[in-house]
Design a protein around this motif. Structure first.
Motif, PDB file in Angstrom:
ATOM      1  N   GLU A 265       0.841  -1.198   0.000  1.00 35.61           N
ATOM      2  CA  GLU A 265       0.000   0.000   0.000  1.00 35.61           C
ATOM      3  C   GLU A 265       0.880   1.253   0.000  1.00 35.61           C
ATOM      4  OE1 GLU A 265      -3.529   2.114   2.695  1.00 35.61           O
ATOM      5  OE2 GLU A 265      -2.919   0.022   3.065  1.00 35.61           O
ATOM      6  N   ALA A 266       0.442   2.271  -0.706  1.00 34.51           N
ATOM      7  CA  ALA A 266       1.145   3.561  -0.748  1.00 34.51           C
ATOM      8  C   ALA A 266       0.405   4.561   0.135  1.00 34.51           C
ATOM      9  CB  ALA A 266       1.213   4.069  -2.176  1.00 34.51           C
ATOM     10  N   THR A 267       1.169   5.321   0.938  1.00 31.44           N
ATOM     11  CA  THR A 267       0.596   6.353   1.798  1.00 31.44           C
ATOM     12  C   THR A 267       1.375   7.644   1.590  1.00 31.44           C
ATOM     13  OG1 THR A 267       2.027   6.021   3.717  1.00 31.44           O
ATOM     14  CG2 THR A 267       0.136   4.522   3.485  1.00 31.44           C
ATOM     15  N   ALA A 268       1.018   8.671   2.344  1.00 29.53           N
ATOM     16  CA  ALA A 268       1.742   9.948   2.258  1.00 29.53           C
ATOM     17  C   ALA A 268       3.165   9.814   2.784  1.00 29.53           C
ATOM     18  CB  ALA A 268       0.986  11.020   3.043  1.00 29.53           C
ATOM     19  N   ASN A 269       3.448   8.788   3.580  1.00 30.76           N
ATOM     20  CA  ASN A 269       4.773   8.589   4.159  1.00 30.76           C
ATOM     21  C   ASN A 269       5.597   7.553   3.406  1.00 30.76           C
ATOM     22  OD1 ASN A 269       4.316  10.439   6.251  1.00 30.76           O
ATOM     23  ND2 ASN A 269       3.285   8.868   7.478  1.00 30.76           N
ATOM     24  N   GLY A 270       5.111   7.147   2.229  1.00 31.50           N
ATOM     25  CA  GLY A 270       5.845   6.178   1.440  1.00 31.50           C
ATOM     26  C   GLY A 270       5.015   4.943   1.115  1.00 31.50           C
ATOM     27  N   GLN A 271       5.690   3.890   0.802  1.00 30.18           N
ATOM     28  CA  GLN A 271       5.011   2.641   0.438  1.00 30.18           C
ATOM     29  C   GLN A 271       5.560   1.509   1.298  1.00 30.18           C
ATOM     30  OE1 GLN A 271       4.405   1.883  -3.713  1.00 30.18           O
ATOM     31  NE2 GLN A 271       4.494  -0.350  -3.463  1.00 30.18           N
ATOM     32  N   CYS A 282       9.664  -0.933   3.913  1.00 25.03           N
ATOM     33  CA  CYS A 282       9.078   0.388   3.699  1.00 25.03           C
ATOM     34  C   CYS A 282      10.059   1.232   2.860  1.00 25.03           C
ATOM     35  CB  CYS A 282       8.816   1.101   5.018  1.00 25.03           C
ATOM     36  SG  CYS A 282       7.568   0.311   6.049  1.00 25.03           S
ATOM     37  N   THR A 283       9.542   1.994   1.905  1.00 22.13           N
ATOM     38  CA  THR A 283      10.370   2.863   1.060  1.00 22.13           C
ATOM     39  C   THR A 283       9.724   4.243   0.992  1.00 22.13           C
ATOM     40  OG1 THR A 283       9.209   2.162  -0.955  1.00 22.13           O
ATOM     41  CG2 THR A 283      11.171   0.908  -0.336  1.00 22.13           C
ATOM     42  N   HIS A 284      10.602   5.252   0.734  1.00 22.88           N
ATOM     43  CA  HIS A 284      10.083   6.617   0.647  1.00 22.88           C
ATOM     44  C   HIS A 284      11.146   7.513   0.013  1.00 22.88           C
ATOM     45  CE1 HIS A 284       7.570   9.979   1.392  1.00 22.88           C
ATOM     46  NE2 HIS A 284       8.249  10.478   2.435  1.00 22.88           N
ATOM     47  N   VAL A 309      18.316   2.261   5.383  1.00 16.45           N
ATOM     48  CA  VAL A 309      19.354   2.680   4.445  1.00 16.45           C
ATOM     49  C   VAL A 309      18.874   3.963   3.758  1.00 16.45           C
ATOM     50  CG1 VAL A 309      20.661   2.102   2.363  1.00 16.45           C
ATOM     51  CG2 VAL A 309      20.146   0.326   4.053  1.00 16.45           C
ATOM     52  N   ALA A 310      19.793   4.960   3.603  1.00 13.48           N
ATOM     53  CA  ALA A 310      19.463   6.216   2.932  1.00 13.48           C
ATOM     54  C   ALA A 310      20.447   6.462   1.803  1.00 13.48           C
ATOM     55  CB  ALA A 310      19.494   7.374   3.921  1.00 13.48           C
ATOM     56  N   GLU A 344      18.396  17.821  -0.085  1.00 12.00           N
ATOM     57  CA  GLU A 344      18.442  16.965  -1.267  1.00 12.00           C
ATOM     58  C   GLU A 344      17.365  15.859  -1.164  1.00 12.00           C
ATOM     59  OE1 GLU A 344      20.280  17.471  -3.777  1.00 12.00           O
ATOM     60  OE2 GLU A 344      22.001  18.659  -3.131  1.00 12.00           O
ATOM     61  N   ASN A 345      17.051  15.273  -2.315  1.00 18.55           N
ATOM     62  CA  ASN A 345      16.168  14.103  -2.321  1.00 18.55           C
ATOM     63  C   ASN A 345      16.937  12.901  -1.783  1.00 18.55           C
ATOM     64  OD1 ASN A 345      13.748  15.179  -3.367  1.00 18.55           O
ATOM     65  ND2 ASN A 345      14.608  15.166  -5.440  1.00 18.55           N
ATOM     66  N   VAL A 346      16.346  12.243  -0.806  1.00 21.89           N
ATOM     67  CA  VAL A 346      16.998  11.085  -0.187  1.00 21.89           C
ATOM     68  C   VAL A 346      16.053   9.878  -0.315  1.00 21.89           C
ATOM     69  CG1 VAL A 346      17.996  10.122   1.907  1.00 21.89           C
ATOM     70  CG2 VAL A 346      18.201  12.590   1.429  1.00 21.89           C
ATOM     71  N   ALA A 347      16.563   8.793  -0.923  1.00 25.94           N
ATOM     72  CA  ALA A 347      15.786   7.555  -1.038  1.00 25.94           C
ATOM     73  C   ALA A 347      15.990   6.731   0.226  1.00 25.94           C
ATOM     74  CB  ALA A 347      16.223   6.752  -2.261  1.00 25.94           C
ATOM     75  N   LEU A 348      14.877   6.344   0.869  1.00 23.90           N
ATOM     76  CA  LEU A 348      14.939   5.647   2.149  1.00 23.90           C
ATOM     77  C   LEU A 348      14.376   4.231   2.014  1.00 23.90           C
ATOM     78  CD1 LEU A 348      13.499   8.552   4.320  1.00 23.90           C
ATOM     79  CD2 LEU A 348      15.913   7.967   3.953  1.00 23.90           C
TER      80      LEU A 348
END
Length: 355
Positions: A265-271, A282-284, A309-310, A344-348
């Motif tokens: 499921e995708a939410t405002a805080n990620g998927q 969880c990813t965001h 991990v970021a 910056e954009n950070v992939a979490l």
């Protein structure tokens, strides 16, 4: 007064001091010659045939006409160009040549063959005696019921739904398997090892055709629980997985999966993606701040603090750090080579367990 004729066939008796005794004797022989071992050519003619052979015999059909008028049901004997008649008694039998059957006189001007008669029997035993319960009994290596030109159906009829109509397979006259409707109208396949205790292996509902395989029967090749992985057993729908329940709401009870295999499921805080074995990912994509740490609330809570991990998404040399978080949140910072915070954009990515 002397008795002149016999009581059954009305054969003439020779009287005392009778003249021309041979005439009376010959008349009696004449009657016996017709009635004994009686054979007739036909029983379907209501009027004499053309040119019958001498001494030909016929059973006169109903509605007799011509020379046979008034003699329906009697035996017509051709003799010297004419006919004489014998009235039969009830129970007389005659072989009818043009039909190949024996006809029996019913005492009311009607002759019926064995094919037309009511063959109702109280019991019938073939190669063994029938009894009051098994009224039809066949002893032999096989029994064959075949078609008479088209199909063939064997019907087993019961009085009410609560009765039994079935095929029973026995060993030593003790039941071992049964197929039929026993106690209701569902088709049941059941087995027994002693002839008294029975286990349903399969039931087919009479109203909708649904097939039921009972659970909990000893030896039945069906999953006995959600964790039963015995080779060769049938899988219950509520214990197994298929296209209809691979993806959905993941759930568990005491560590045993009770829902779908994968939940995403995708939410405002990620998927987030949850797996039936308890794994959760969880990813965001989050924008860091050049003025302080940014908190990431996971799109779905973990059972305990996950591994995180970021990765910074930037063309410039940047690196990210994550503070030790808990099962619900963690904090993220992005830095320049000079040790300054950067936006910056950070992939979490956070990996852990949901139970």
């Amino acid at each position: 007064m002397p008795i002149e004729r016999s009581p059954i066939l009305e054969l003439p008796y020779i009287q005392a001091a009778q003249a021309q005794k041979h005439v009376t004797h010959n008349e009696a022989l004449r009657l016996l010659d017709v009635a004994v071992q009686l054979t007739v050519q036909s029983r379907s003619l209501a009027s004499p045939p053309d040119s019958p052979p001498e001494a030909a015999r016929f059973i006169v059909a109903s509605g007799a006409t011509g020379d046979w008028a008034g003699h329906s049901g009697e035996i017509a004997v051709q003799e010297a160009g004419g006919y004489w008649f014998i009235a039969p008694l009830e129970g007389w039998q005659a072989y009818v040549e043009d039909e190949g059957h024996v006809a029996i006189f019913d005492g009311a001007d009607t002759w019926r063959t064995t094919v037309e008669s009511d063959h109702s029997l109280a019991r019938l035993g073939v190669n063994a005696p029938a009894d009051g319960y098994n009224r039809l009994l066949v002893a032999g290596d096989a029994s064959l019921f075949t078609h008479d030109g088209e199909g063939h159906r064997i019907a087993l009829n019961k009085s009410t739904a609560g009765d039994t109509a079935s095929l029973l397979f026995q060993t030593g006259f003790s039941g071992r398997a049964e197929i039929g409707t026993a106690g209701d109208d569902a088709l049941a396949f059941r087995v027994s090892d002693d002839g008294s205790s029975w286990a349903d292996a399969l039931r087919i509902d009479s109203s909708n055709g649904e097939v039921e395989i009972p659970v909990g029967v000893t030896g039945l090749a069906v999953m006995q629980s959600a964790t039963d992985v015995t080779p060769g057993r049938l899988m219950r729908a509520d214990y197994g997985y298929g296209p209809g329940n691979l993806i959905g709401m993941v759930s568990e009870a005491a560590g045993v999966p009770t829902g779908a295999v994968i939940e995403s499921e995708a939410t405002a805080n990620g998927q987030f993606t949850r797996f039936a074995d308890g794994t959760q990912i969880c990813t965001h994509m989050l924008m860091s701040s050049d003025s302080g740490s940014v908190t990431w609330s996971y799109p779905a809570a973990f059972a305990s603090a996950p591994q995180t991990v970021a990765t910074v998404q930037s063309a410039l040399p940047r690196f990210a750090t994550m503070h030790t978080g808990d099962a619900v949140t963690t904090s993220v910072d992005c830095w320049t080579q000079d040790g300054l915070r950067a936006a910056e954009n950070v992939a979490l990515v956070a990996t852990g367990r949901w139970f």
